[in-house]
Design a protein around this motif. Structure first.
Motif, PDB file in Angstrom:
ATOM      1  N   ILE A 107       0.827  -1.206   0.000  1.00  0.00           N
ATOM      2  CA  ILE A 107       0.000   0.000   0.000  1.00  0.00           C
ATOM      3  C   ILE A 107       0.859   1.253   0.000  1.00  0.00           C
ATOM      4  O   ILE A 107       0.564   2.224  -0.689  1.00  0.00           O
ATOM      5  CB  ILE A 107      -0.947  -0.004   1.216  1.00  0.00           C
ATOM      6  CG1 ILE A 107      -1.821  -1.270   1.199  1.00  0.00           C
ATOM      7  CG2 ILE A 107      -1.825   1.237   1.235  1.00  0.00           C
ATOM      8  CD1 ILE A 107      -2.674  -1.439  -0.037  1.00  0.00           C
ATOM      9  N   SER A 108       1.928   1.240   0.767  1.00  0.00           N
ATOM     10  CA  SER A 108       2.836   2.394   0.790  1.00  0.00           C
ATOM     11  C   SER A 108       4.218   1.931   1.203  1.00  0.00           C
ATOM     12  O   SER A 108       4.393   0.853   1.777  1.00  0.00           O
ATOM     13  CB  SER A 108       2.326   3.474   1.745  1.00  0.00           C
ATOM     14  OG  SER A 108       2.350   3.008   3.087  1.00  0.00           O
ATOM     15  N   GLY A 109       5.227   2.789   0.915  1.00  0.00           N
ATOM     16  CA  GLY A 109       6.605   2.449   1.248  1.00  0.00           C
ATOM     17  C   GLY A 109       7.213   1.517   0.218  1.00  0.00           C
ATOM     18  O   GLY A 109       6.736   1.381  -0.901  1.00  0.00           O
ATOM     19  N   GLY A 110       8.284   0.868   0.636  1.00  0.00           N
ATOM     20  CA  GLY A 110       8.956  -0.085  -0.245  1.00  0.00           C
ATOM     21  C   GLY A 110      10.204   0.531  -0.872  1.00  0.00           C
ATOM     22  O   GLY A 110      10.539   1.697  -0.624  1.00  0.00           O
ATOM     23  N   PRO A 111      10.911  -0.241  -1.661  1.00  0.00           N
ATOM     24  CA  PRO A 111      10.621  -1.634  -2.018  1.00  0.00           C
ATOM     25  C   PRO A 111      10.964  -2.598  -0.891  1.00  0.00           C
ATOM     26  O   PRO A 111      11.848  -2.332  -0.086  1.00  0.00           O
ATOM     27  CB  PRO A 111      11.527  -1.854  -3.230  1.00  0.00           C
ATOM     28  CG  PRO A 111      12.698  -0.961  -2.981  1.00  0.00           C
ATOM     29  CD  PRO A 111      12.142   0.259  -2.306  1.00  0.00           C
ATOM     30  N   VAL A 112      10.223  -3.729  -0.866  1.00  0.00           N
ATOM     31  CA  VAL A 112      10.487  -4.762   0.129  1.00  0.00           C
ATOM     32  C   VAL A 112      10.384  -6.121  -0.554  1.00  0.00           C
ATOM     33  O   VAL A 112       9.867  -6.243  -1.672  1.00  0.00           O
ATOM     34  CB  VAL A 112       9.482  -4.704   1.301  1.00  0.00           C
ATOM     35  CG1 VAL A 112       9.581  -3.383   2.054  1.00  0.00           C
ATOM     36  CG2 VAL A 112       8.052  -4.944   0.810  1.00  0.00           C
ATOM     37  N   ARG A 113      10.885  -7.120   0.135  1.00  0.00           N
ATOM     38  CA  ARG A 113      10.729  -8.495  -0.332  1.00  0.00           C
ATOM     39  C   ARG A 113       9.783  -9.206   0.632  1.00  0.00           C
ATOM     40  O   ARG A 113       9.877  -9.053   1.852  1.00  0.00           O
ATOM     41  CB  ARG A 113      12.072  -9.214  -0.379  1.00  0.00           C
ATOM     42  CG  ARG A 113      11.974 -10.648  -0.898  1.00  0.00           C
ATOM     43  CD  ARG A 113      13.341 -11.282  -1.106  1.00  0.00           C
ATOM     44  NE  ARG A 113      13.227 -12.617  -1.683  1.00  0.00           N
ATOM     45  CZ  ARG A 113      13.044 -12.867  -2.969  1.00  0.00           C
ATOM     46  NH1 ARG A 113      12.965 -11.855  -3.824  1.00  0.00           N
ATOM     47  NH2 ARG A 113      12.951 -14.108  -3.421  1.00  0.00           N
ATOM     48  N   LEU A 114       8.867  -9.993   0.065  1.00  0.00           N
ATOM     49  CA  LEU A 114       7.890 -10.713   0.876  1.00  0.00           C
ATOM     50  C   LEU A 114       8.100 -12.206   0.700  1.00  0.00           C
ATOM     51  O   LEU A 114       8.081 -12.723  -0.417  1.00  0.00           O
ATOM     52  CB  LEU A 114       6.466 -10.342   0.453  1.00  0.00           C
ATOM     53  CG  LEU A 114       5.339 -10.986   1.279  1.00  0.00           C
ATOM     54  CD1 LEU A 114       5.336 -10.437   2.690  1.00  0.00           C
ATOM     55  CD2 LEU A 114       3.985 -10.760   0.604  1.00  0.00           C
ATOM     56  N   ASP A 115       8.336 -12.900   1.810  1.00  0.00           N
ATOM     57  CA  ASP A 115       8.403 -14.363   1.825  1.00  0.00           C
ATOM     58  C   ASP A 115       7.150 -14.893   2.514  1.00  0.00           C
ATOM     59  O   ASP A 115       6.696 -14.330   3.526  1.00  0.00           O
ATOM     60  CB  ASP A 115       9.640 -14.850   2.573  1.00  0.00           C
ATOM     61  CG  ASP A 115      10.929 -14.493   1.856  1.00  0.00           C
ATOM     62  OD1 ASP A 115      10.962 -14.593   0.623  1.00  0.00           O
ATOM     63  OD2 ASP A 115      11.886 -14.100   2.536  1.00  0.00           O
ATOM     64  N   LEU A 116       6.599 -15.985   1.989  1.00  0.00           N
ATOM     65  CA  LEU A 116       5.385 -16.595   2.534  1.00  0.00           C
ATOM     66  C   LEU A 116       5.669 -18.056   2.830  1.00  0.00           C
ATOM     67  O   LEU A 116       5.819 -18.868   1.909  1.00  0.00           O
ATOM     68  CB  LEU A 116       4.227 -16.471   1.537  1.00  0.00           C
ATOM     69  CG  LEU A 116       3.812 -15.044   1.172  1.00  0.00           C
ATOM     70  CD1 LEU A 116       2.888 -15.053  -0.027  1.00  0.00           C
ATOM     71  CD2 LEU A 116       3.151 -14.362   2.359  1.00  0.00           C
ATOM     72  N   ALA A 117       5.748 -18.400   4.117  1.00  0.00           N
ATOM     73  CA  ALA A 117       6.043 -19.772   4.533  1.00  0.00           C
ATOM     74  C   ALA A 117       4.755 -20.574   4.572  1.00  0.00           C
ATOM     75  O   ALA A 117       3.814 -20.237   5.302  1.00  0.00           O
ATOM     76  CB  ALA A 117       6.700 -19.769   5.911  1.00  0.00           C
ATOM     77  N   LEU A 157       7.964  -6.562  -3.741  1.00  0.00           N
ATOM     78  CA  LEU A 157       6.944  -5.518  -3.729  1.00  0.00           C
ATOM     79  C   LEU A 157       7.693  -4.196  -3.890  1.00  0.00           C
ATOM     80  O   LEU A 157       8.113  -3.562  -2.923  1.00  0.00           O
ATOM     81  CB  LEU A 157       6.156  -5.562  -2.418  1.00  0.00           C
ATOM     82  CG  LEU A 157       5.346  -6.839  -2.158  1.00  0.00           C
ATOM     83  CD1 LEU A 157       4.738  -6.820  -0.757  1.00  0.00           C
ATOM     84  CD2 LEU A 157       4.247  -7.013  -3.208  1.00  0.00           C
ATOM     85  N   ASP A 158       7.860  -3.790  -5.135  1.00  0.00           N
ATOM     86  CA  ASP A 158       8.754  -2.676  -5.422  1.00  0.00           C
ATOM     87  C   ASP A 158       8.098  -1.321  -5.248  1.00  0.00           C
ATOM     88  O   ASP A 158       8.759  -0.346  -4.903  1.00  0.00           O
ATOM     89  CB  ASP A 158       9.289  -2.798  -6.857  1.00  0.00           C
ATOM     90  CG  ASP A 158      10.232  -3.979  -7.006  1.00  0.00           C
ATOM     91  OD1 ASP A 158      10.925  -4.303  -6.024  1.00  0.00           O
ATOM     92  OD2 ASP A 158      10.248  -4.589  -8.095  1.00  0.00           O
ATOM     93  N   GLU A 159       6.805  -1.249  -5.480  1.00  0.00           N
ATOM     94  CA  GLU A 159       6.121   0.039  -5.403  1.00  0.00           C
ATOM     95  C   GLU A 159       4.671  -0.202  -5.018  1.00  0.00           C
ATOM     96  O   GLU A 159       4.151  -1.317  -5.167  1.00  0.00           O
ATOM     97  CB  GLU A 159       6.197   0.766  -6.740  1.00  0.00           C
ATOM     98  CG  GLU A 159       5.572  -0.003  -7.882  1.00  0.00           C
ATOM     99  CD  GLU A 159       5.759   0.679  -9.222  1.00  0.00           C
ATOM    100  OE1 GLU A 159       5.078   0.253 -10.177  1.00  0.00           O
ATOM    101  OE2 GLU A 159       6.577   1.611  -9.316  1.00  0.00           O
ATOM    102  N   PRO A 160       3.994   0.814  -4.457  1.00  0.00           N
ATOM    103  CA  PRO A 160       2.595   0.649  -4.080  1.00  0.00           C
ATOM    104  C   PRO A 160       1.757   0.097  -5.224  1.00  0.00           C
ATOM    105  O   PRO A 160       1.884   0.523  -6.381  1.00  0.00           O
ATOM    106  CB  PRO A 160       2.173   2.074  -3.699  1.00  0.00           C
ATOM    107  CG  PRO A 160       3.436   2.705  -3.204  1.00  0.00           C
ATOM    108  CD  PRO A 160       4.516   2.153  -4.096  1.00  0.00           C
ATOM    109  N   GLY A 161       0.926  -0.881  -4.899  1.00  0.00           N
ATOM    110  CA  GLY A 161       0.104  -1.564  -5.881  1.00  0.00           C
ATOM    111  C   GLY A 161       0.662  -2.901  -6.302  1.00  0.00           C
ATOM    112  O   GLY A 161      -0.071  -3.730  -6.861  1.00  0.00           O
ATOM    113  N   ALA A 162       1.959  -3.131  -6.044  1.00  0.00           N
ATOM    114  CA  ALA A 162       2.550  -4.425  -6.393  1.00  0.00           C
ATOM    115  C   ALA A 162       1.948  -5.519  -5.521  1.00  0.00           C
ATOM    116  O   ALA A 162       1.612  -5.293  -4.351  1.00  0.00           O
ATOM    117  CB  ALA A 162       4.058  -4.372  -6.213  1.00  0.00           C
ATOM    118  N   GLU A 163       1.825  -6.733  -6.106  1.00  0.00           N
ATOM    119  CA  GLU A 163       1.159  -7.839  -5.412  1.00  0.00           C
ATOM    120  C   GLU A 163       2.002  -9.099  -5.439  1.00  0.00           C
ATOM    121  O   GLU A 163       2.750  -9.344  -6.395  1.00  0.00           O
ATOM    122  CB  GLU A 163      -0.200  -8.135  -6.061  1.00  0.00           C
ATOM    123  CG  GLU A 163      -1.219  -7.027  -5.929  1.00  0.00           C
ATOM    124  CD  GLU A 163      -2.542  -7.360  -6.607  1.00  0.00           C
ATOM    125  OE1 GLU A 163      -3.506  -6.607  -6.394  1.00  0.00           O
ATOM    126  OE2 GLU A 163      -2.606  -8.372  -7.347  1.00  0.00           O
TER     127      GLU A 163
END
Length: 643
Positions: A138-148, A225-231
């Motif tokens: 939704i805001s901020g980033g970029p981040v990496r998301l891991d899903l266990a 998740l590089d920018e807001p809206g990324a999924e």
């Protein structure tokens, strides 16, 4: 629909966020379910719980997808939540939740880590065992998301442990197939394969059941998740494993569209009605034999008593008469010796209820009255007359019309409980109610009158039915009133000092809510009396509905708590049952008494326990904490019906 939304003070407080549960369903009896906190508190919680041949034969597959966010600084924030056998809760992702909401039937979480805000939405494909889990920046980033991905494949009522074989993992494009039963698909799959030992379910511990299980960490999905809206999205499904479902985002939007359509078709009067119409939809499922009703989530399947009691609220109040027509025809086909099949939840079809068939008579009568579907009435008429004939002649468990007074009596082996108060402890009924129960005979009177009217609508003679009805009404009015001013709960019950079948009988005058049906049904045998109703209200009514026994009665149990035997001992001995608010309100209306304030507590309850729904039961003593299934069909149906 009502606004169901919680901020950080609820989300971040485990005692509040772990007792509020959400549910999404697949229209087949399967579901995804959990808590606002993300903490699994029940063995039944999971993201993919799959219905089998019957809605009750469920398997738990994908248990959780635990998010971990890697920030630009390299710091990692874990957003999941698990409780371990030591009592430690780790991770504690709920402490980063800034909001949870349930909008148009889709649960949504929003975590904040500094300037980074990540949202999760969950929905199921209707008519398919498939769940979509969407994560969005939704805001901020970029981040990496891991899903266990924590997995199992087991009966929903049990556990799976590391001392048995590990789930089989087959690598496929975009993910894996687990135990040949369900498939996971998402970005950048990395297999892992190790046990997480000693995951604890606090609600099972509170219910006196085994609280721990081991989970299989199958692997993880990863995405940027590089920018807001990324999924970053994950799908899990258990049917047609080779056929990948539509994209997860599309499934979430499809769920919203369908939910809006369900609500619109019900033509709700206000936001509460809209919420209840959507809640009702969760219980109406389609099986291989046609429409059916799940009595409650997460552990019930189909029970004919609950289905027929719920029928008017679930089908007629929501304008689902065509589905209801198919259901009534299917249930009529289960009639045997004049009795409706009760349930297959126990592993076999049983005909062990005295009242489900009478509720069926009521459901057919209401269906014809509300929809004008006289064709269905004419089609089912021979079966309905067969019900009356079988009860007059006598059928299973000593169910028969007493030739002395025309009332219906019941009582088979001493280990059988045939009314809705059917709890047993170590095989012994807590409230056997052998004899002539008040609500059973109110339903009998109501059924005879409804069938007589239906018979006359088809141009046939109903004189015999009218005579039976008049005789039963006269006997009811003579036998059931007590000197105390309310109605007997059972007349002609075996005296306590005598075994079943002993000659002497007594009349049970314990103050219970079953008598409400004697005043509330369309063809009720009695007109409600204001003085009596107020006395019953004073003793039984709570904000969540009537108690099952007055507090000053012997055997009253005020807290529905503890292990299975303790809970079953109190199930109908003071525990509150919200479904009874239906007959309660009907009786008030027939007496000309105001009803505006009778439903306030239940409407507030829609955001307290099973979100957007109504619980099965609640404590008989204040503050009337909810117990039992968080999502119960007849509780929702009766509240919706009488609003």
């Amino acid at each position: 629909m009502i606004d169901i939304r919680f901020g950080p003070q609820v989300c971040g407080e485990l005692s509040a966020s772990s007792t509020r549960e959400w549910l999404v369903t697949d229209g087949r009896g399967g579901y995804a379910m959990g808590t606002v906190a993300g903490l699994r508190t029940r063995r039944y919680h999971g993201l993919l719980v799959v219905a089998g041949e019957t809605p009750a034969a469920r398997k738990v597959g994908l248990v959780s997808l635990d998010p971990a966010v890697t920030l630009p600084s390299g710091r990692q924030a874990r957003l999941g939540a698990h409780e371990w056998s030591s009592g430690v809760v780790d991770p504690r992702g709920f402490e980063l939740l800034e909001r949870f909401d349930l909008t148009e039937g889709v649960p949504r979480w929003r975590w904040r880590i500094g300037d980074v805000v990540i949202e999760r939405e969950i929905a199921m494909a209707y008519g398919r065992s498939c769940v979509a889990v969407v994560h969005r920046l939704i805001s901020g980033g970029p981040v990496r998301l891991d899903l266990a991905a924590a997995c199992t494949w087991r009966d929903a009522h049990g556990e799976r442990r590391a001392d048995g074989p590990a789930p089989r993992l087959e690598q496929v494009a975009g993910g894996a197939v687990v135990d040949g039963a369900f498939r996971l698909a998402g970005p950048d799959w990395t297999p892992e394969g190790q046990w997480w030992l000693g995951v604890r379910h606090r609600e099972e511990a509170a219910r006196g059941l085994h609280p721990d299980e081991d989970l299989w960490y199958a692997g993880r999905f990863s995405g940027a998740l590089d920018e807001p809206g990324a999924e970053v999205s994950v799908l899990a499904w258990a049917d047609d494993l080779a056929e990948e479902p539509p994209p997860a985002t599309a499934l979430v939007e499809a769920a919203r569209r369908r939910h809006r359509a369900v609500v619109a078709a019900a033509k709700p009067d206000d936001d509460v009605d809209a919420t209840l119409a959507l809640a009702a939809d969760a219980f109406v499922v389609r099986t291989a034999t046609g429409p059916d009703v799940v009595a409650g989530y997460p552990w019930f399947g189909a029970w004919s008593r609950d289905t027929m009691t719920s029928y008017e609220g679930l089908f007629l109040r929501t304008n689902r008469g065509e589905e209801g027509r198919d259901l009534l025809r299917a249930y009529a086909a289960t009639l045997s010796e004049g009795m409706l099949a009760n349930t297959a939840d126990t592993g076999r079809v049983e005909h062990n209820t005295v009242d489900a068939t009478l509720w069926f008579l009521h459901a057919v009568s209401r269906h014809v009255a509300v929809t004008g579907d006289t064709d269905l009435g004419a089609e089912l008429l021979p079966a309905l007359h067969g019900v009356v004939a079988a009860h007059v002649a006598g059928t299973r468990y000593g169910i028969r019309v007493d030739p002395a007074d025309g009332l219906l009596t019941q009582g088979g082996p001493p280990d059988v409980a045939l009314t809705w108060m059917d709890a047993r402890v170590y095989g012994v009924p807590v409230t056997p109610r052998t004899g002539k129960p008040v609500e059973v005979n109110a339903l009998w009177v109501n059924g005879l009158a409804g069938l007589a009217e239906l018979t006359e609508l088809t141009g046939r003679d109903a004189t015999e039915l009218r005579d039976r009805h008049a005789r039963a009404v006269a006997a009811f009015r003579e036998r059931f009133p007590t000197p105390a001013g309310w109605l007997h709960d059972v007349v002609d019950a075996p005296a306590p000092a005598y075994p079943l079948g002993g000659a002497p009988h007594h009349d049970d005058d314990l103050l219970r809510p079953n008598q409400l049906l004697a005043w509330s049904l369309p063809y009720a045998p009695l007109e409600p009396d204001e003085v009596t109703l107020r006395r019953v209200t004073e003793a039984l009514f709570t904000p969540l509905g009537p108690r099952s026994l007055a507090p000053d009665s012997p055997g009253f149990v005020g807290r529905h708590r503890g292990g299975p035997a303790e809970r079953d001992s109190g199930y109908h001995q003071g525990t509150v049952w919200p479904w009874l608010v239906g007959p309660f309100v009907d009786a008030y209306r027939r007496a000309g008494l105001p009803t505006d304030d009778l439903l306030v507590g239940l409407e507030g309850h829609l955001t307290e326990y099973g979100l957007g729904s109504v619980s099965e039961t609640a404590d008989g003593l204040a503050p009337h904490a909810a117990t039992g299934c968080p999502f119960q069909a007849w509780s929702v149906a009766e509240l919706l019906r009488v609003r």
